[in-house]
Design a protein around this motif. Structure first.
Motif, mmCIF file in Angstrom:
data_model
loop_
_atom_site.group_PDB
_atom_site.id
_atom_site.type_symbol
_atom_site.label_atom_id
_atom_site.label_comp_id
_atom_site.label_asym_id
_atom_site.label_seq_id
_atom_site.Cartn_x
_atom_site.Cartn_y
_atom_site.Cartn_z
ATOM 1 N N THR A 66 -13.871 -4.438 68.892
ATOM 2 C CA THR A 66 -13.911 -3.062 69.404
ATOM 3 C C THR A 66 -12.833 -2.166 68.798
ATOM 4 O O THR A 66 -12.620 -1.055 69.282
ATOM 5 C CB THR A 66 -13.776 -3.062 70.942
ATOM 6 N N ASP A 68 -11.228 0.577 66.868
ATOM 7 C CA ASP A 68 -11.693 1.846 66.313
ATOM 8 C C ASP A 68 -11.018 2.057 64.949
ATOM 9 O O ASP A 68 -9.795 2.130 64.858
ATOM 10 C CB ASP A 68 -11.349 2.989 67.263
ATOM 11 N N ARG A 69 -11.794 2.172 63.909
ATOM 12 C CA ARG A 69 -11.228 2.201 62.558
ATOM 13 C C ARG A 69 -10.435 3.473 62.286
ATOM 14 O O ARG A 69 -9.421 3.434 61.588
ATOM 15 C CB ARG A 69 -12.350 2.026 61.533
ATOM 16 N N ASP A 70 -10.888 4.592 62.807
ATOM 17 C CA ASP A 70 -10.143 5.841 62.603
ATOM 18 C C ASP A 70 -8.763 5.751 63.250
ATOM 19 O O ASP A 70 -7.756 6.172 62.666
ATOM 20 C CB ASP A 70 -10.919 7.037 63.173
ATOM 21 N N ILE A 71 -8.729 5.199 64.471
ATOM 22 C CA ILE A 71 -7.444 5.039 65.164
ATOM 23 C C ILE A 71 -6.564 4.055 64.400
ATOM 24 O O ILE A 71 -5.361 4.265 64.247
ATOM 25 C CB ILE A 71 -7.654 4.573 66.618
ATOM 26 N N SER A 114 -19.483 0.199 62.547
ATOM 27 C CA SER A 114 -18.505 1.293 62.432
ATOM 28 C C SER A 114 -17.189 0.982 63.137
ATOM 29 O O SER A 114 -16.294 1.814 63.180
ATOM 30 C CB SER A 114 -19.099 2.576 63.026
ATOM 31 N N CYS A 115 -17.082 -0.216 63.705
ATOM 32 C CA CYS A 115 -15.832 -0.601 64.369
ATOM 33 C C CYS A 115 -15.548 -2.063 64.064
ATOM 34 O O CYS A 115 -16.317 -2.713 63.357
ATOM 35 C CB CYS A 115 -15.912 -0.365 65.881
ATOM 36 N N SER A 116 -14.439 -2.578 64.579
ATOM 37 C CA SER A 116 -14.013 -3.980 64.447
ATOM 38 C C SER A 116 -13.211 -4.219 63.175
ATOM 39 O O SER A 116 -13.221 -3.405 62.246
ATOM 40 C CB SER A 116 -15.201 -4.956 64.472
ATOM 41 N N TYR A 131 -2.737 -2.660 65.197
ATOM 42 C CA TYR A 131 -3.494 -1.759 66.073
ATOM 43 C C TYR A 131 -2.942 -1.759 67.492
ATOM 44 O O TYR A 131 -2.965 -0.737 68.179
ATOM 45 C CB TYR A 131 -4.951 -2.217 66.074
ATOM 46 N N ARG A 185 -7.482 3.144 73.232
ATOM 47 C CA ARG A 185 -7.728 2.412 71.987
ATOM 48 C C ARG A 185 -9.129 1.789 71.944
ATOM 49 O O ARG A 185 -9.434 0.996 71.071
ATOM 50 C CB ARG A 185 -6.681 1.299 71.822
ATOM 51 N N ARG A 186 -9.945 2.119 72.925
ATOM 52 C CA ARG A 186 -11.293 1.568 73.043
ATOM 53 C C ARG A 186 -11.273 0.051 73.197
ATOM 54 O O ARG A 186 -12.149 -0.662 72.683
ATOM 55 C CB ARG A 186 -12.164 1.996 71.858
#
Length: 205
Positions: A66, A68-71, A114-116, A131, A185-186
């Motif tokens: 989970t 978030d790649r942008d974060i 789109s994540c991970s 992260y 941070r999702r």
């Protein structure tokens, strides 16, 4: 390539002391043994001083899946000072990834994700500890002793029996703030795997 990047990144992070002291996963000389020795030492010292300790064990649900790649890229830039071509490389590493599901003899088409972060890679777990490293700010704010191993978090407080109400209040407030941090941070705390344990001498327990 991943091993080269990982080695350079760790050298950079260690040189500038960017990782929390009490973070023991995926780093040289920081293992499960480090966590056990550190936590056990603190608990035994508290017991020797006539105190009881409340230990809270937090676990995250599917944490690696989970991210978030942008974060993550913001964290690498802001907290780990990764910029320029190095940041572009990390961005490229995360982009355009796909996954396939297999069941018996059947296989799905490639699905974009789109994540991970990749768990079976050399670099994926390193990215996860980056992260999530700033969760220690919450522990420090509440003055809670802690230790982190991958997505597992151990936080504990010790005091005299007469002050266990204070310990409960501090830990409850800290866990609530950790839960809010996870949401930002999702990430999600796994309530089923969360444990609370009281430790001390037999007489005081």
């Amino acid at each position: 390539m991943e091993r080269v990047i990982t080695g350079r990144f760790f050298a950079h992070a260690e040189r500038h002391a960017l990782f929390p002291v009490r973070q023991s996963a995926y780093r040289q000389y920081h293992s499960t043994e480090t966590v056990v020795v550190n936590v056990l030492n603190d608990v035994i010292r508290a017991a020797d001083e006539g105190k009881v300790t409340c230990l809270v064990l937090l676990d995250l649900s599917s944490a690696f899946d989970t991210v978030d790649r942008d974060i993550l890229l913001q964290v690498l830039n802001r907290r780990f000072l990764v910029e320029g071509l190095a940041l572009d490389w990390f961005c490229s590493y995360l982009d355009n990834r796909t996954q396939v599901f297999r069941a018996n003899q059947s296989e799905s088409a490639n699905l974009a994700i789109s994540c991970s972060v990749p768990q079976c890679s050399v670099l994926g777990p390193v990215k996860f500890i980056c992260y999530s490293e700033d969760v220690v700010i919450i522990f420090d704010t509440h003055r809670i002793t802690h230790h982190i191993f991958a997505d597992d978090k151990q936080l504990f407080a010790s005091d005299a029996i007469s002050d266990i109400g204070r310990i409960r209040s501090i830990l409850q407030a800290c866990v609530a703030d950790v839960q809010a941090w996870c949401a930002s941070r999702r990430l999600q705390l796994n309530a089923v795997k969360t444990e609370v344990i009281w430790l001390g001498t037999c007489g005081r327990l």
